[in-house]
Each structure stands twice: as structure tokens, then as C-alpha cells.
Design a protein around this motif. Structure first.
Motif, PDB file in Angstrom:
ATOM      1  N   ARG A   1     -29.159 -15.987  15.429  1.00 25.16           N
ATOM      2  CA  ARG A   1     -30.157 -17.059  15.510  1.00 25.16           C
ATOM      3  C   ARG A   1     -29.915 -17.926  16.735  1.00 25.16           C
ATOM      4  NH1 ARG A   1     -29.490 -20.163  10.691  1.00 25.16           N
ATOM      5  NH2 ARG A   1     -27.633 -18.950  10.218  1.00 25.16           N
ATOM      6  N   ALA A   2     -28.643 -18.087  17.117  1.00 27.68           N
ATOM      7  CA  ALA A   2     -28.348 -18.842  18.343  1.00 27.68           C
ATOM      8  C   ALA A   2     -28.910 -18.096  19.556  1.00 27.68           C
ATOM      9  CB  ALA A   2     -26.851 -19.052  18.494  1.00 27.68           C
TER      10      ALA A   2
ATOM     11  N   LEU B   1     -24.804  -8.177  20.429  1.00 23.58           N
ATOM     12  CA  LEU B   1     -25.429  -8.774  19.250  1.00 23.58           C
ATOM     13  C   LEU B   1     -26.835  -8.222  19.042  1.00 23.58           C
ATOM     14  CD1 LEU B   1     -24.377 -12.505  19.543  1.00 23.58           C
ATOM     15  CD2 LEU B   1     -23.958 -11.031  17.588  1.00 23.58           C
TER      16      LEU B   1
ATOM     17  N   ALA C   1     -19.333  -9.559   7.093  1.00 27.03           N
ATOM     18  CA  ALA C   1     -20.136 -10.236   6.079  1.00 27.03           C
ATOM     19  C   ALA C   1     -19.848  -9.664   4.692  1.00 27.03           C
ATOM     20  CB  ALA C   1     -21.622 -10.106   6.409  1.00 27.03           C
ATOM     21  N   PHE C   2     -19.237  -8.489   4.649  1.00 23.71           N
ATOM     22  CA  PHE C   2     -19.024  -7.834   3.354  1.00 23.71           C
ATOM     23  C   PHE C   2     -17.563  -7.591   3.015  1.00 23.71           C
ATOM     24  CE2 PHE C   2     -23.222  -6.705   4.835  1.00 23.71           C
ATOM     25  CZ  PHE C   2     -23.980  -7.091   3.756  1.00 23.71           C
TER      26      PHE C   2
ATOM     27  N   ARG D   1     -26.668  -4.518  17.894  1.00 19.33           N
ATOM     28  CA  ARG D   1     -26.271  -4.343  16.493  1.00 19.33           C
ATOM     29  C   ARG D   1     -27.406  -4.725  15.556  1.00 19.33           C
ATOM     30  NH1 ARG D   1     -20.936  -7.560  15.881  1.00 19.33           N
ATOM     31  NH2 ARG D   1     -21.360  -8.406  17.940  1.00 19.33           N
TER      32      ARG D   1
ATOM     33  N   ILE E   1     -21.135 -22.562  16.095  1.00 18.90           N
ATOM     34  CA  ILE E   1     -21.274 -21.503  17.099  1.00 18.90           C
ATOM     35  C   ILE E   1     -20.263 -21.712  18.228  1.00 18.90           C
ATOM     36  CG2 ILE E   1     -22.824 -20.479  18.831  1.00 18.90           C
ATOM     37  CD1 ILE E   1     -23.982 -19.797  16.275  1.00 18.90           C
TER      38      ILE E   1
ATOM     39  N   ASP F   1     -17.351 -12.050  13.835  1.00 13.35           N
ATOM     40  CA  ASP F   1     -18.772 -12.234  13.544  1.00 13.35           C
ATOM     41  C   ASP F   1     -19.497 -10.885  13.570  1.00 13.35           C
ATOM     42  OD1 ASP F   1     -18.503 -11.897  16.246  1.00 13.35           O
ATOM     43  OD2 ASP F   1     -20.134 -13.243  16.785  1.00 13.35           O
ATOM     44  N   THR F   2     -18.930  -9.874  12.912  1.00 13.08           N
ATOM     45  CA  THR F   2     -19.580  -8.570  12.852  1.00 13.08           C
ATOM     46  C   THR F   2     -20.347  -8.440  11.535  1.00 13.08           C
ATOM     47  OG1 THR F   2     -17.757  -7.486  11.746  1.00 13.08           O
ATOM     48  CG2 THR F   2     -17.655  -7.590  14.144  1.00 13.08           C
ATOM     49  N   ILE F   3     -21.199  -7.404  11.466  1.00 14.36           N
ATOM     50  CA  ILE F   3     -21.943  -7.160  10.226  1.00 14.36           C
ATOM     51  C   ILE F   3     -20.961  -6.849   9.099  1.00 14.36           C
ATOM     52  CG2 ILE F   3     -23.614  -5.633   9.098  1.00 14.36           C
ATOM     53  CD1 ILE F   3     -24.924  -5.207  11.808  1.00 14.36           C
TER      54      ILE F   3
ATOM     55  N   SER G   1     -24.149 -15.040   7.331  1.00 12.02           N
ATOM     56  CA  SER G   1     -22.795 -14.816   7.854  1.00 12.02           C
ATOM     57  C   SER G   1     -22.700 -15.317   9.299  1.00 12.02           C
ATOM     58  CB  SER G   1     -22.469 -13.328   7.816  1.00 12.02           C
ATOM     59  OG  SER G   1     -23.184 -12.664   8.831  1.00 12.02           O
ATOM     60  N   PRO G   2     -21.494 -15.434   9.837  1.00 10.74           N
ATOM     61  CA  PRO G   2     -21.357 -15.803  11.250  1.00 10.74           C
ATOM     62  C   PRO G   2     -22.152 -14.882  12.175  1.00 10.74           C
ATOM     63  CG  PRO G   2     -19.233 -15.946  10.173  1.00 10.74           C
ATOM     64  CD  PRO G   2     -20.188 -15.371   9.159  1.00 10.74           C
ATOM     65  N   PHE G   3     -22.273 -13.603  11.824  1.00  6.71           N
ATOM     66  CA  PHE G   3     -23.079 -12.681  12.637  1.00  6.71           C
ATOM     67  C   PHE G   3     -24.536 -13.150  12.682  1.00  6.71           C
ATOM     68  CE2 PHE G   3     -25.889  -8.901  12.689  1.00  6.71           C
ATOM     69  CZ  PHE G   3     -25.558  -8.399  13.937  1.00  6.71           C
TER      70      PHE G   3
ATOM     71  N   ARG H   1     -25.682 -16.107  12.123  1.00  2.00           N
ATOM     72  CA  ARG H   1     -25.751 -17.380  12.834  1.00  2.00           C
ATOM     73  C   ARG H   1     -25.763 -17.136  14.344  1.00  2.00           C
ATOM     74  NH1 ARG H   1     -21.719 -20.658  10.103  1.00  2.00           N
ATOM     75  NH2 ARG H   1     -20.209 -19.705  11.462  1.00  2.00           N
ATOM     76  N   SER H   2     -24.911 -16.213  14.798  1.00  2.00           N
ATOM     77  CA  SER H   2     -24.879 -15.892  16.230  1.00  2.00           C
ATOM     78  C   SER H   2     -26.233 -15.349  16.674  1.00  2.00           C
ATOM     79  CB  SER H   2     -23.794 -14.855  16.525  1.00  2.00           C
ATOM     80  OG  SER H   2     -22.529 -15.389  16.249  1.00  2.00           O
TER      81      SER H   2
ATOM     82  N   LEU I   1     -31.409 -24.560  14.645  1.00  2.00           N
ATOM     83  CA  LEU I   1     -30.176 -24.491  13.874  1.00  2.00           C
ATOM     84  C   LEU I   1     -29.777 -25.931  13.550  1.00  2.00           C
ATOM     85  CD1 LEU I   1     -30.160 -21.564  14.751  1.00  2.00           C
ATOM     86  CD2 LEU I   1     -27.772 -21.781  15.388  1.00  2.00           C
TER      87      LEU I   1
ATOM     88  N   GLU J   1     -14.363 -19.585   7.346  1.00  2.00           N
ATOM     89  CA  GLU J   1     -15.581 -20.399   7.453  1.00  2.00           C
ATOM     90  C   GLU J   1     -15.293 -21.842   7.036  1.00  2.00           C
ATOM     91  OE1 GLU J   1     -18.245 -19.303   8.775  1.00  2.00           O
ATOM     92  OE2 GLU J   1     -19.910 -20.546   8.110  1.00  2.00           O
TER      93      GLU J   1
ATOM     94  N   ILE K   1     -26.080 -11.052   5.296  1.00  2.87           N
ATOM     95  CA  ILE K   1     -25.818 -10.931   6.737  1.00  2.87           C
ATOM     96  C   ILE K   1     -26.398 -12.142   7.477  1.00  2.87           C
ATOM     97  CG2 ILE K   1     -26.310  -9.557   8.799  1.00  2.87           C
ATOM     98  CD1 ILE K   1     -26.307  -7.090   6.987  1.00  2.87           C
TER      99      ILE K   1
ATOM    100  N   TRP L   1     -29.325 -25.382  20.202  1.00  4.35           N
ATOM    101  CA  TRP L   1     -30.088 -24.337  19.523  1.00  4.35           C
ATOM    102  C   TRP L   1     -31.008 -25.060  18.548  1.00  4.35           C
ATOM    103  CZ3 TRP L   1     -24.614 -23.390  20.034  1.00  4.35           C
ATOM    104  CH2 TRP L   1     -24.328 -22.507  21.073  1.00  4.35           C
TER     105      TRP L   1
END
Lengths: 335, 261
Positions: A181-182, A200, B120-121, A203, B107, B115-117, A174-176, A178-179, B99, B131, A171, B96
Motif C-alpha cells: 500500500r505504501a 514487491l 504472513a502465515f 510478488r 513503514i 515483509d514477505t507473503i 501483514s507487513p507485506f 502494508r509495504s 495510510l 509487530e 496478507i 503515504w
């Protein structure tokens, strides 16, 4: 050896808890003092799902909520979900409009309220006495002896730690992640680039609550009981210490920090009573060393033992599409 | 329904924002046409930056309407305004810091709900392809803005000028309909100024309309056909720089020989 197994099992569970703290503190950068409430919800939740309505030999008037007598695995999943849902509710209140420091206060209030309610109401989860009476989950199937079972449960907790680690790493990358951390690095800029800060944060908060509850459920199944005294604000502080010392937002560092703060320190501090006449000095020394660890790390190595790793792009070079120019070329035509 | 091209891209009517007793923006009206590069100038404290904050949603207006691309956007959350196609640069670069430069660029590419949890799966192949495409786009723009060799550096290690270029690269990746640039030339050396000017032209060439807040009037005159002058929270005049020079109100408030508060 049995003693080592005990320390290692609790250590593995605590490392899971630290990984959960790392989501809110490491990834999103907000202090969540309600975290121990989700651990407690996971623990109570697991027991409420696994135990029968009340312990048959109970001499008190206590009874338990639910008492569904579920098997181990479904109750573990159920307890994890309960933590996630609880975090979703608290998060909806705490995260909508508030700044970081207020979030810490609101979450602390939520946790204190929950403790007060759960310990006062005897009918919910057994009040101060708590819930007890579980016997070696899964062993009705495995039929292991006491030593064999303790090894089995250690293995189970280490496996759970590995799964939590792998899931969270995925996770995080993943883009999530990364968002998130931003949002941590600069929330206004993240909002200006289309990130829904509330969604964000919420979640991530629910994810943290679920991880906490998962660890709590494993813990309650290990202890085979749970009561309000099992967990306090101090424990959360030590979990945060584990994250700070180990390395904020670095899962491996967090596990190392957890082992140092939660396993090695308390064990070392057990030796102190042998040096003085004060036999109760051990836990206090552990707390002092833990808190001192936070201060020393923040002063001299704020990133922790293992700092957050920078993602490195090693992919193939990208060539400019036809017609596009670098700014230097545009500059020369501009005159 | 009217042809969208005949309507202005952005129309601001009666926009107002007071901070306590300070009337930062006090009944501001202007419009921006599709595809133009319009300047927004005015003395310090005229309310230019507040207008940018109000347009991008980081500050909520007290009154007034903002119609962007046919929809009222006043009071919407910043992420919704960004999603509708309005992006902004910050006066002080807001990268940021922890990063990498590449991540900063990634970003800026709208995630379109991916960009949901769960993402990622689920559907790993699709996510990986998305990506990869995002990475290639980001690195192309990085190359264009001379940031490619720095892609793996922490953004906080960039120089002030490189951070400016990063801001532009982020805007370019966001591909907005309207870009709000808040003093991109402030404290920038001459070499970088030409690069930033080229960056602005790049944005325009890509079909982005640009609203430019700037104190460097020579630069505004060179780039902008039309310029809005704000004084004390209101629009004092709109026109070309040549026209504005003749305008006595503007002369008194801003351009004239008398010193400006």
C-alpha cells in the motif's frame, strides 16, 4: 432453484476473480489487463491436468498438452501454481522499468499473444474448439445426483471464496500488505524507505495471477470445458468494474461489487429483451450498465461502496522511555 | 585496514549529472565526517537537490563515485542505499496519504526481510512479537514528535507542519547512519522551526550524521560547523559560515549584495 444455484456458483467464482484483480488494482494500484490470461491459464491448466490425452470420442484432430488425468484437488493446486508462474514471467518483463500506463499496455499485449497462440495451435489446448469432456469432478467419490452435485459444487465454491478472502485479508494486514500500500500511495517514498519496488510489485502480481488461475480452474471444472471464447478483455473490464464499484482495496466491498456487476446486473438485463423486440439486447445492456457503474462511482464515490478501511490502533498507550523528551521540551531548553 | 572512524562517512568524487544540456551537477567533490551536521547551501539551480537525489539513488549519476561507509553506492537502487544506512527527507513531504500516521511510521522501520507473503502465515508468534515491538517503537517516536494523538488519522489529513514532523519521525525510526534533509525549514512557521531544529538535534544525539540542504542561512549558521557551498553544479567552497562570508567567490555567487539569479 437450479437456476439460482447456477448464478450463485458463477457468482462465487467471479468474486474470487475480483479479489485477484483487487491485488494489482486495489493494493498496488496498477491496471493489469493480462489478468484474464491467468484465469485462462488456470482453466486450461486444470483441464490439461485432469483430462486424459484427448477426448475418447473426439472427432477432430485436436489433442491436449499434458493430459495427465490427475484427480481434482492436485490439478487445482497445479493450475493455481501455473497462473502464479505465468504471472511471474510476464511481471518480470512488464514491471522492471515501466510506468503504470505502460504496464497496462504490456500486460494487454501478453494476454492477446497468449489468446492468439492458444487458439491457433490445435495440439496445445485444442485450438478454438478448446478442451472439453470433464465429468463432475469429485463425483466419482461422492456419487451425488445432478441436483445434489450442483449444491455440492456451490458449497465448494463458497468455501473457496471464504478461504481466498481470509488468506488475502491476512496478507493485506501483514507487513507485506502494508509495504504494497505504501508503494501504491507513493512509490518513490517507499523506495527511499528501503522498499524494493520491483520485487514487491512482482510478488503481488504473481499472487494475483495465482488467485486468477485458481478461480479459472474452479470455473473450468464447473463448466467442464474451456475455449478461447470463454474469456475476453471485456470480462477483465467487468472484473475491474466490480472492484471499483465495490470498493478498491476492501475485500468485502470487492465481493459486494462483484455480485452487483457480475451477478445482479446480467440477471436484471435479462429482463430487457422482454420489453423490446430486440432479443440480443441483454448482454449489451449489462456492459453499458457495468461501464456506467465505473464512471458514476469514480465521479461520485471514488472509494467504492465500502471504502478501504483505515487500520486503527487500539493497543495500550506507550510512555516515553526515560531520558527522551518531546520536541516542545527540547524547544524550551534551546532558548 | 584503516580505522573506519578516520575515514569520512561519505565521500563524493567527480559526481556528474546532466539533464540534456543542463549540467545540474558537474564534477562535484565533498566529504562528510562521522557524526557531523554539515550544511549544503547554494543559489537556486546550483544542484543541491540533484545531489540529494543522486545520493539517495532516485536519480542515477552520469559519472563519479559515492563512497558511503566504505562502500561504493553510486548507481545502486534506492532500497539498497537505504539498507546501507542512508535515508533522506523530501523537500515536499511525501507521506503515504491513505495510510494511517502509525502505518507511515511503521513503514520507516526497516523490515529486515520479514515483509514477505510467507511471513504472513509462518511463525505467527514471532511475527506478532516483531509487530508489537515495531508498534511500540513507532509510538514512542510519535509521542516524541507530537504525533501520538494523530496516530489513527489518515496521513493526508495532517497539516503541512505535521507532515514535516512525520518526515522527521520516519527518519528517526529508520535510524540511518546519514540523514539527508532537503530544505526542512521551507515554508515553516517559527514555532515549528524550533521543533524541527530540536528534531535535527535529536537525530544527531541518536548518532546520525546529518547533511542539511537549507536556504535559511541564520539557521545553517546556528546549527552547522561546516558548510558546503555549491554554485553551478560544483562545490565552490567549504568552511564555517564566518569563513565563507570572507570568500569572494561565495559572495559573488550567493551571499553578496548583488541580486542572485
Amino acid at each position: 432453484m437450479a437456476y439460482f444455484v447456477t448464478v450463485a456458483t458463477v457468482g462465487a467464482i467471479t468474486a474470487i476473480l475480483c479479489l485477484g484483480v483487487n491485488i494489482s488494482w486495489g493494493w498496488v494500484g496498477q491496471i493489469d489487463l493480462a489478468y484474464y490470461a491467468y484465469v485462462a491459464i488456470g482453466a486450461y491448466g486444470a483441464l490439461a491436468l485432469e483430462l486424459p490425452k484427448a477426448h475418447p470420442t473426439a472427432t477432430t484432430t485436436n489433442s491436449y498438452l499434458l493430459g495427465l488425468h490427475w484427480p481434482f484437488i492436485p490439478s487445482l493446486i497445479g493450475a493455481t501454481a501455473m497462473g502464479g508462474v505465468a504471472a511471474l514471467i510476464v511481471g518480470t518483463i512488464a514491471l522492471r522499468r515501466l510506468r503504470g500506463d505502460y504496464i497496462a499496455i504490456i500486460t494487454a499485449c501478453a494476454a492477446l499473444m497468449l489468446t492468439a497462440v492458444l487458439s491457433q495451435d490445435n495440439k496445445l489446448v485444442g485450438g478454438y474448439i478448446g478442451m472439453y469432456g470433464l465429468t463432475e469432478p469429485l463425483n466419482s467419490v461422492l456419487k451425488l445426483g445432478p441436483t445434489g452435485y450442483s449444491y455440492f459444487y456451490l458449497g465448494l465454491c463458497l468455501f473457496a471464496l471464504l478461504v481466498v478472502y481470509l488468506v488475502l485479508e491476512r496478507i493485506y494486514r501483514s507487513p507485506f500488505g502494508r509495504s504494497l500500500r505504501a508503494v501504491r500511495e507513493n512509490d518513490l517514498a517507499a523506495a527511499a524507505f528501503g522498499r524494493n519496488l520491483f520485487s514487491l510489485r512482482l510478488r503481488a502480481y504473481a499472487l494475483g495471477g495465482a488467485v486468477g488461475a485458481f478461480g479459472g480452474a474452479l470455473f473450468a471444472n464447473y463448466l467442464e470445458a474451456w475455449n478461447p471464447a470463454s474469456w475476453s478483455l471485456l470480462e477483465v473490464t467487468l472484473l475491474i468494474a466490480g472492484v471499483v464499484v465495490g470498493g478498491r482495496a476492501n475485500s468485502r466491498g470487492v465481493i459486494i461489487g462483484s455480485v452487483i456487476i457480475e451477478s445482479i446486473l446480467p440477471e436484471v438485463s435479462r429482463l430487457f429483451p422482454l420489453l423490446t423486440s430486440n432479443t440480443s439486447i441483454g448482454p449489451s445492456v449489462a456492459s453499458i450498465l457495468g461501464a456506467g457503474g465505473i464512471i458514476i462511482m469514480l465521479r461520485f464515490r471514488p472509494g467504492g461502496i465500502l471504502r478501504e478501511r483505515r487500520t486503527t490502533d487500539r493497543g495500550p498507550a506507550v510512555s516515553l522511555p526515560a531520558g527522551a523528551a518531546t520536541l516542545t521540551m527540547a524547544e524550551s531548553t534551546d532558548g | 585496514m584503516a580505522e573506519p572512524q578516520t575515514l569520512p562517512l561519505l565521500e563524493v568524487r567527480g559526481l556528474r549529472k546532466h539533464f540534456g544540456g543542463v549540467k545540474a551537477v558537474d564534477g562535484c567533490d565533498f566529504s562528510v565526517a562521522h557524526g557531523e551536521l554539515i550544511g549544503l547551501i547554494g543559489p537556486n539551480g546550483a544542484g543541491k537537490s540533484t545531489v540529494i537525489e543522486l545520493l539517495s539513488g532516485l536519480v542515477k549519476p552520469d559519472a563519479g563515485t559515492i563512497v558511503f561507509d566504505g562502500h561504493e553506492i553510486q548507481g545502486l537502487a534506492p532500497h539498497k542505499i537505504f539498507a546501507s544506512g542512508l535515508a533522506r527527507c523530501f523537500q515536499l513531504a511525501k507521506e503515504w496519504p491513505l495510510l494511517s500516521v502509525l502505518e507511515n511510521l511503521l513503514i520507516a522501520i526497516p523490515p529486515d526481510g520479514k515483509d514477505t507473503i510467507l511471513h504472513a502465515f509462518t511463525s505467527p508468534r514471532q511475527s506478532r512479537a516483531a509487530e508489537k515491538a515495531a508498534r511500540e517503537r513507532a509510538l514512542e517516536v510519535a509521542e516524541q514528535y507530537r504525533l501520538y494523538p494523530l496516530r489513527n488519522d489518515y496521513a493526508y489529513t495532517l497539516s503541512g507542519g505535521q507532515k514535516r514532523l512525520l518526515e522527521f519521525a520516519r527518519i528517526a525510526l529508520a535510524r540511518p547512519k546519514l540523514a539527508l534533509l532537503d530544505e526542512p525549514m521551507a515554508g515553516v512557521n517559527p514555532v515549528l522551526q524550533t521543533q524541527i531544529e530540536a528534531g535535527i538535534r535529536n537525530l544527531l544525539a541518536g548518532g546520525t550524521t546529518v547533511l542539511l540542504v537549507e536556504h535559511n542561512l541564520g539557521f545553517v549558521e546556528r546549527l552547522c560547523d561546516r558548510v558546503i557551498v555549491m554554485v553551478a553544479g560544483r562545490v565552490a567552497a567549504v568552511g564555517s559560515m564566518a569563513e565563507l562570508r570572507e570568500n569572494t567567490i561565495v559572495q559573488d555567487a550567493y551571499l553578496g549584495g548583488t541580486s542572485v539569479a
